[in-house]
Design a protein around this motif. Sequence first.
Motif, PDB file in Angstrom:
ATOM      1  N   CYS A   1      49.577  86.990 -19.659  1.00 26.30           N
ATOM      2  CA  CYS A   1      49.028  87.637 -18.475  1.00 26.30           C
ATOM      3  C   CYS A   1      47.511  87.466 -18.458  1.00 26.30           C
ATOM      4  CB  CYS A   1      49.406  89.120 -18.461  1.00 26.30           C
ATOM      5  SG  CYS A   1      51.194  89.420 -18.523  1.00 26.30           S
TER       6      CYS A   1
ATOM      7  N   CYS B   1      53.194  89.779 -21.558  1.00 26.96           N
ATOM      8  CA  CYS B   1      54.361  89.232 -20.866  1.00 26.96           C
ATOM      9  C   CYS B   1      55.594  89.609 -21.686  1.00 26.96           C
ATOM     10  CB  CYS B   1      54.233  87.720 -20.734  1.00 26.96           C
ATOM     11  SG  CYS B   1      55.521  86.971 -19.714  1.00 26.96           S
TER      12      CYS B   1
ATOM     13  N   CYS C   1      54.668  91.106 -16.539  1.00 27.24           N
ATOM     14  CA  CYS C   1      53.487  91.681 -17.176  1.00 27.24           C
ATOM     15  C   CYS C   1      53.628  93.203 -17.221  1.00 27.24           C
ATOM     16  CB  CYS C   1      52.224  91.303 -16.404  1.00 27.24           C
ATOM     17  SG  CYS C   1      51.797  89.544 -16.515  1.00 27.24           S
TER      18      CYS C   1
END
Length: 649
Positions: free
Chosen positions: A19, A26, A36
């Motif tokens: 992310c 993630c 996320c």
Amino acid sequence: AVAIDQTEHCAPCDPSLGCLDGAFSCVDVADQGTYCAATCESDADCPQAYACGATTDGARCLPSPGDKIAYCNVAAGSIFGYEHPIQETAWVRPGQTYELDSRRLGDLAIYCFGGYRDDAGVFTPTVLGVRRHVFAASGVVDDTVDVQLEHQLKRTFRLRLADPPTWPTGLQPPNIVISLDLGADGVIPFSRTYLDAGDHTWLAPRQLAALSGNLHDTSYFFYTTVQADVTGAYPRAYNLVQHVERVVEDRLPVRDGGAWTLEGKQIQRDLYAVYAATGQQAYAVGEDGLLMLFDGVNWTQQSSQTEEDLHAIDGRGGQDIWAVGDRGAVRHWDGVAWHPVDAPLDNYRAVAAATDGEVVVAGDVRVRSYRDAGWRVEGPPSLQDIHGLAAADDGRVLAVGSHGRVFHRAVGGAWSQVPTPRDLDTTLFAAHFDADDALVVVGAGGAVLVGDTFGLRAVDLGTTADLTALAPTADGGLVVVGDFGTVADRGPDGAWVVDEIPDYRSKAHGVFAPADGGPIRVVGSAAFILGPLLHFPIITAPLHEGSLGDTTLSWTWFGGPEGQFSRLRVYPEAGASIWDLIVEGAERQAILPDITSAAGFDALGSGRRRLEVTRVLNERFDIDSYSTRDLSIYRRDSWSTNQSTFYAP
């Protein structure tokens, strides 16, 4: 997942890239994909509609299933599942307090279900707390009744109706009331929205994992109602199961030295069949591809490489074993590993390992045989809906199935139907080639057939329980197992004895008896049986909306167990009963006493009348010595009732 615009909350992500914001990771959200999620320590760290929950990457902010909330209530006084209406002040959020009117005085319990309430107002419980031995006095406010939410609701009960009654228009979904009996403290209702799992089996989610802590001395109460799918309230059948401390049957029966015991193996899925490979070694198959090996001491799971239900298993020793199941699932054990075998698409319910490497399987559609990596269809078109197969050492095969049908394949490969009693219209589940070319077949409703390929005759064992599997014993006898822990033994002398596995309230599906005379072991369903259920009475005289020709009342029923007594009540169109008769359970007819001749009083009168017939199963009932207390529903195991209206002249 529900993303929040302008943020990375629940934004789809690639695990290899992660992310953008370092506070997010993630994470894999079960079978929903990767998203996320922000790090957190409590719900306060998360945005609205999110909660701090566990993930594979630690605690993260995840979409909340709803508003975290609990409600509290007073334990009810009835074991039939009544719950006092939830008071508005009984709903409580974290850090708040609740307020309750006790509803009744004296000893009671306060219980609180914690969980989540969604936007539609639907509450999903996940945890339970109970404060017991609370004394409620008139006019007294008690502000010390704190309740700790400590009992997780993470188990799903599998509940199976045993041999429910039938009706031409079918049945409505059953009404199953689950209550937790706290004794003098009252009752906590545990009924849920049930999920239909097929085969008269229902799933009850969000139940207690165990009766522990301050609930260690409690027990369950199950009250089941089955109603015909008709307009009106009748006919109905009821079942009452009390004092239950164990709902999931994760124990396996073992008979050693003539006595049955239940070994706790923690196998919480159904096992449908077992094959004795060598000595004390055996393999069992079951639900969701479950495949278990018994090494003489312990059961261990092996990989079947399938999640389809496996229904049957057979083999030739310990190096050549075959397991079959749904959607063409066929597995072969070669002594080293289990291998998948390509097979025609069918739901296979039976398998027999014949001679010379041949394997015969039975599916929903046809019976097939497998040899030299090729499949072929067996027998005539009538050889369908087969539930059990057996193979003899000389290549003969026996196939049994619905409507009492039995087929035999001779050594040369020709199939023929074996004559059975004309009135037999039941499903047969298992077969066995006995000594001297004799055949033994068992099935639903306590069916036992013996004979040879020229014809089979019925043997009445005095049980109506489904008989599902059989195995030869070391002394030349047979052991047969079935529903409700029913066991039937045929000794070497040919005499049959019916027994019951104590405290085994489930259905046995398979049995193996080692050739060396070792302990006999049984595998079966993990579902808890709700039953027996008495089948509906059918009133035959007077006919519904007909005229009463004489004072004879008649009724009948089809299938199911026999009750200990029947209760007949005649009512006027409105008001209390006019007549109340108790007759023996085997009776199908009763005559109203002639009070007019004896006392000059017309008790029945004239006009529209209602007849109610109730069949009752109460094994402790004595028709020659009973009181009104013996008629209480708390002393019944099962009862079924029906009504009709008629006109008295």
